[in-house]
Design an enzyme around this catalytic site. Structure first.
Site, PDB file in Angstrom:
ATOM      1  N   GLN A  99      70.737  30.101   4.724  1.00  0.00           N
ATOM      2  CA  GLN A  99      70.684  31.546   5.086  1.00  0.00           C
ATOM      3  C   GLN A  99      71.766  32.293   5.174  1.00  0.00           C
ATOM      4  O   GLN A  99      72.831  31.659   5.492  1.00  0.00           O
ATOM      5  CB  GLN A  99      69.951  31.481   6.718  1.00  0.00           C
ATOM      6  CG  GLN A  99      69.497  32.915   6.972  1.00  0.00           C
ATOM      7  CD  GLN A  99      68.851  32.782   8.405  1.00  0.00           C
ATOM      8  OE1 GLN A  99      68.427  31.833   8.891  1.00  0.00           O
ATOM      9  NE2 GLN A  99      68.572  33.738   9.249  1.00  0.00           N
ATOM     10  N   CYS A 105      65.163  34.344   8.838  1.00  0.00           N
ATOM     11  CA  CYS A 105      64.646  33.157   9.017  1.00  0.00           C
ATOM     12  C   CYS A 105      63.148  32.440   8.697  1.00  0.00           C
ATOM     13  O   CYS A 105      62.726  31.754   8.058  1.00  0.00           O
ATOM     14  CB  CYS A 105      65.283  32.127  10.281  1.00  0.00           C
ATOM     15  SG  CYS A 105      64.406  32.928  11.613  1.00  0.00           S
ATOM     16  N   HIS A 261      63.358  30.929  16.770  1.00  0.00           N
ATOM     17  CA  HIS A 261      63.708  30.686  15.428  1.00  0.00           C
ATOM     18  C   HIS A 261      62.491  30.163  14.865  1.00  0.00           C
ATOM     19  O   HIS A 261      61.735  29.413  15.355  1.00  0.00           O
ATOM     20  CB  HIS A 261      64.748  29.506  15.415  1.00  0.00           C
ATOM     21  CG  HIS A 261      65.550  29.292  14.067  1.00  0.00           C
ATOM     22  ND1 HIS A 261      66.020  30.192  13.270  1.00  0.00           N
ATOM     23  CD2 HIS A 261      65.721  28.062  13.396  1.00  0.00           C
ATOM     24  CE1 HIS A 261      66.398  29.607  12.161  1.00  0.00           C
ATOM     25  NE2 HIS A 261      66.337  28.394  12.197  1.00  0.00           N
ATOM     26  N   ASN A 285      64.535  23.222   9.547  1.00  0.00           N
ATOM     27  CA  ASN A 285      65.145  24.150   9.917  1.00  0.00           C
ATOM     28  C   ASN A 285      66.086  24.984   8.633  1.00  0.00           C
ATOM     29  O   ASN A 285      66.670  24.365   7.874  1.00  0.00           O
ATOM     30  CB  ASN A 285      66.509  23.790  11.036  1.00  0.00           C
ATOM     31  CG  ASN A 285      67.246  25.117  11.202  1.00  0.00           C
ATOM     32  OD1 ASN A 285      67.113  26.163  10.981  1.00  0.00           O
ATOM     33  ND2 ASN A 285      68.135  24.840  12.281  1.00  0.00           N
ATOM     34  N   TRP A 287      68.214  26.849   8.078  1.00  0.00           N
ATOM     35  CA  TRP A 287      69.454  26.890   8.122  1.00  0.00           C
ATOM     36  C   TRP A 287      70.204  25.714   7.236  1.00  0.00           C
ATOM     37  O   TRP A 287      71.394  25.875   6.780  1.00  0.00           O
ATOM     38  CB  TRP A 287      70.311  26.740   9.692  1.00  0.00           C
ATOM     39  CG  TRP A 287      70.179  28.037  10.354  1.00  0.00           C
ATOM     40  CD1 TRP A 287      69.319  29.063  10.126  1.00  0.00           C
ATOM     41  CD2 TRP A 287      70.445  28.148  11.832  1.00  0.00           C
ATOM     42  NE1 TRP A 287      69.485  30.037  11.078  1.00  0.00           N
ATOM     43  CE2 TRP A 287      70.102  29.620  12.093  1.00  0.00           C
ATOM     44  CE3 TRP A 287      70.966  27.268  12.607  1.00  0.00           C
ATOM     45  CZ2 TRP A 287      70.321  30.008  13.425  1.00  0.00           C
ATOM     46  CZ3 TRP A 287      71.400  27.991  14.069  1.00  0.00           C
ATOM     47  CH2 TRP A 287      70.967  29.293  14.491  1.00  0.00           C
TER      48      TRP A 287
END
Length: 696
Positions: A99, A105, A261, A285, A287
């Site tokens: 990201q 996200c 998130h 995730n 990220w």
């Protein structure tokens, strides 16, 4: 210059009937044709620059970067960022990207889910695109947007600071499919800034054109893991969210989960641990880092309690953002889970039981079809209505009925191009059972119906979300679905989708003529000699009346002293009336034509006065509906919406002069259609069309 909106609506409806807007034949977003643009660039030997989403600050959007950073942005093509750029390197994976500075996200979590569905991913990415064969700096992607598939064209100039991508970037420096896909989605949203904040279900639906189902985990169904397991088998996209923290930022909790998130569900498995089954969910995730640290995390000792084969297959002790968690901890620490699929067959245990869908587009319009929720009983009935007849279960589904047989989703469409500026209403819907004495009813159900019947099902609460949904079990019978905004007089378009595993017949009442009982006024007759006398008073020496003479006649004899009319008939409206009644096409009315017009005008005046129950001298839009119906004209929601926009203006009220003009126009245009139609359609040459439209 594009055609008027009404014309475009008809064109879009025809395009839809012709298959345009489907996955196989998507609409050209912003009317940009990828093949034509690419061929033009190749023929002229230059690289494409998109003037509809230009490589400048407007495409980044406001408040995403600081003014200092915005000044440092340079738009570079992939070859200026990395050596030997590639669209993909060694296939496509959720681990390909990280990201950037945009708070998207939710979008990246949805891409993570998409990477598991190769056939869907290839549809979105348009299969083979590259920087080698016929490269000229142009790419395109396919997204589903509010009922239609669109083909989105972009150039490959990407925003960078100091030579580094500032938004999504690939972990392989020369791989660019994530950045290009993000740019294409930013284009349909309006800008990169318009991708800040969202729900995974939004992007997942835009990738698939399917249906999404949300389960709130605080009240999760007891068979949630089984539902997720079956959904995974049905090639569904799945995402989830954690509850927000005390601050707006994405803070990391002590258990390793990021608050507020979006995550991706990437695996569902059952393992044997100490002789007992454990239901696990794999979560990613976007990220690409920061993982759950509780039970069954990468370093959990519980992995020593499973077989070596299961441990080797499932466990990956790498800081890659992916981890396992039990379904119990999942429900405890996450807020919701979204499942997006082409069809909700996974809801039923029987794989042979298939759900079918019907989709309807509608619109709430202030004063005409925006009645608000049941808190507003006097206006609720004017909302769009959809009548549903549910037969018995399909034979193949009868043995395993499941918990639901109807899924209803309501999606509101944006009123602005930029996603962040679009007004999101609080929306929901009600389902009413239709009593036996009203079965087979056609036309809108009247106000009295909703005052004496209570809904059998509804959305839990009104929320300001793009889409709301509800799963229900409805017994065979007839039902009425009413989608609404919370407050009346809120304008928005919507898409209502109804999925069913039972035989279902759906009829839209909104565009039938209204069945509300409208009392007809007692019309007063006039002596023919009085009309002739009036005509002779205003006609010229040739026995004819032009628009100026008609204006004086109507304002003095029809309006004076009877209503609170301040402006009277405009000269333009009188010209229109003359054109509508002028059979000889002279621009004047003879005595016969005048008498016809006068008779209609006085009749419409009496209807106006009868409908103006509050004696305000004007008709509200709801009164206008009744008045038009009293004149004998069949009226639909769509037509009433257009009339309100055209004649009601910002005030939303219609004067006597405007009412007479519009009803006369409707009456005469219907007459023209009846005279010229052949089997319900009209075929006109261009000069014939211009004659009718320019002199009416």
């Amino acid at each position: 210059m594009p055609p008027p909106g009404v014309c475009m609506s008809i064109m879009q409806a025809r395009d839809k009937n012709d298959g345009i807007g489907t996955l196989a034949n998507p609409e050209k977003f912003n009317n940009q044709d990828f093949q034509q643009l690419k061929q033009f660039c190749l023929s002229n030997g230059y690289k494409y620059i998109d003037d509809r989403f230009p490589p400048d600050n407007s495409s980044i959007g406001e408040e995403l970067l600081s003014p200092k950073d915005m000044c440092r942005v340079k738009w570079l093509r992939p070859a200026e960022i990395a050596k030997r750029p590639c669209f993909t390197v060694d296939g496509i994976s959720r681990f390909d990207y990280g990201q950037g500075l945009a708070g998207n996200c939710w979008f990246l979590a949805s891409i993570g889910a998409l990477t598991f569905q190769t056939c869907i991913m290839e549809q979105v990415l348009h299969g083979q695109q590259s920087f080698e064969h016929d490269y000229c700096g142009i790419f395109h992607f396919k997204f589903w947007r509010f009922g239609r598939w669109v083909d989105v064209v972009i150039d490959d100039k990407l925003p960078t600071i100091d030579g580094q991508l500032i938004f999504v970037h690939s972990k392989t420096p020369n791989e660019f499919w994530p950045a290009l896909m993000e740019k294409a989605y930013a284009k349909v949203c309006g800008s990169y800034a318009d991708m800040n904040l969202g729900n995974p279900s939004e992007a997942m639906m835009d990738f698939t054109g399917g249906v999404y189902i949300t389960f709130k985990l605080a009240d999760a169904p007891p068979n949630l893991w089984n539902l997720l397991f079956r959904a995974a088998k049905c090639n569904s996209l799945m995402g989830c969210e954690t509850p927000p923290g005390e601050t707006p930022g994405n803070t990391v909790a002590p258990n390793g989960l990021v608050r507020g998130h979006a995550y991706t569900l990437t695996g569902i498995i059952q393992l044997m641990s100490k002789g007992r089954p454990v239901n696990l969910i794999r979560v990613y995730n976007p990220w690409g880092r920061v993982e759950w640290t509780g039970d069954w995390s990468d370093n959990s000792s519980l992995w020593q309690t499973v077989s070596p084969g299961d441990r080797k297959t499932c466990l990956s002790v790498v800081e890659d953002g992916e981890f396992w968690i039990t379904v119990e901890d999942f429900c405890k620490h996450f807020r919701s889970v979204d499942i997006c699929c082409l069809c909700p067959d996974f809801l039923d245990k029987n794989p042979a039981c298939h759900w079918t869908a019907t989709v309807h587009e509608g619109r709430w319009v202030t004063g005409t079809t925006a009645g608000g929720c049941l808190n507003f009983p006097d206006t609720f009935w004017i909302n769009p209505q959809y009548q549903v007849k549910i037969e018995g279960l399909k034979k193949v589904c009868s043995e395993t009925q499941g918990d639901y047989n109807i899924l209803v989703t309501l999606m509101q469409k944006p009123d602005k191009r930029n996603r962040r500026l679009a007004k999101t209403l609080h929306i929901g819907f009600y389902i009413f059972g239709v009593p036996s004495q009203m079965k087979g009813h056609r036309g809108k159900f009247p106000k009295t119906f909703f005052k004496t019947n209570v809904p059998v099902a509804k959305t839990e609460k009104y929320i300001d979300s793009r889409t709301v949904m509800g799963l229900f079990w409805l017994n065979p019978g007839e039902y009425l679905i009413v989608p609404t905004s919370f407050n009346p007089d809120e304008t928005a378009s919507f898409i209502l989708s109804i999925f069913s595993k039972v035989e279902t017949h759906i009829h839209e009442n909104s565009n039938d003529h209204y069945m509300e009982e409208i009392p007809k006024p007692t019309l007063k007759g006039e002596d023919i000699d009085d009309k002739q006398t009036l005509f002779r008073k205003y006609c010229d020496q040739f026995g004819e009346v032009d628009a100026e003479q008609l204006q004086r006649c109507l304002n003095v004899n029809l309006l004076q002293g009877s209503v609170k009319e301040t402006k009277g008939f405009s000269l333009e409206s009188c010209r229109s009336m003359v054109a509508l009644m002028d059979t000889s096409v002279t621009g004047r009315l003879n005595s016969v034509e005048f008498l016809r017009l006068w008779s209609k005008a006085t009749t419409y005046k009496d209807i106006f006065l009868h409908s103006d129950v509050d004696r305000s001298g004007y008709l509200s839009v709801s009164q206008l509906r009744n008045a038009i119906m009293s004149s004998g004209i069949r009226l639909t929601d769509n037509l009433l919406n257009l009339i309100a926009l055209r004649y009601g203006g910002t005030s939303g009220i219609v004067s006597l002069g405007s009412f007479i003009s519009l009803v006369l126009r409707m009456d005469r245009m219907a007459k023209i259609f009846r005279e010229l139609n052949n089997g319900g359609t009209i075929s006109l040459q261009d000069n014939e069309w211009m004659h009718i439209t320019m002199y009416a």
